[in-house]
Design an enzyme around this catalytic site. Structure first.
Site, PDB file in Angstrom:
ATOM      1  N   MET A   1       0.002   8.545   2.705  1.00  0.00           N
ATOM      2  CA  MET A   1       0.498   7.194   2.541  1.00  0.00           C
ATOM      3  C   MET A   1       0.217   6.755   1.097  1.00  0.00           C
ATOM      4  O   MET A   1      -0.930   6.547   0.735  1.00  0.00           O
ATOM      5  CB  MET A   1      -0.201   6.268   3.536  1.00  0.00           C
ATOM      6  CG  MET A   1       0.214   4.844   3.426  1.00  0.00           C
ATOM      7  SD  MET A   1      -0.586   3.700   4.602  1.00  0.00           S
ATOM      8  CE  MET A   1      -0.369   4.508   6.159  1.00  0.00           C
ATOM      9  N   PRO A   2       1.238   6.580   0.267  1.00  0.00           N
ATOM     10  CA  PRO A   2       1.039   6.137  -1.111  1.00  0.00           C
ATOM     11  C   PRO A   2       0.683   4.647  -1.194  1.00  0.00           C
ATOM     12  O   PRO A   2       1.251   3.824  -0.482  1.00  0.00           O
ATOM     13  CB  PRO A   2       2.391   6.380  -1.778  1.00  0.00           C
ATOM     14  CG  PRO A   2       3.170   7.227  -0.834  1.00  0.00           C
ATOM     15  CD  PRO A   2       2.604   7.000   0.518  1.00  0.00           C
TER      16      PRO A   2
END
Length: 68
Positions: A1-2
């Site tokens: 998850m950025p």
């Protein structure tokens, strides 16, 4: 998850900030293949009095430019 934090001088419109967040999110999806629903992006706005370039605050630099 950025997780993407954008730090910038305050003063943009809500529309500009919305467009920036959308573009950064899309670029993240395009470049690393992250599913859009996993991309988190936010903006931290800093007052122009709290940012300095070569020792001069952005507010002071802007004021000098406005006088020219």
């Amino acid at each position: 998850m950025p997780f993407i934090q954008i730090t910038m001088i305050a003063g943009r419109t809500e529309e500009q900030k919305r467009a920036l967040l959308a573009a950064v999110s899309q670029a993240t999806t395009d470049s690393i293949g992250a599913p859009p629903e996993t991309v988190r992006a936010w903006i931290v706005e800093v007052p122009p009095t709290d940012i300095a370039v070569a020792g001069d605050t952005h507010a002071d630099r802007r004021a000098r430019a406005d006088q020219s």
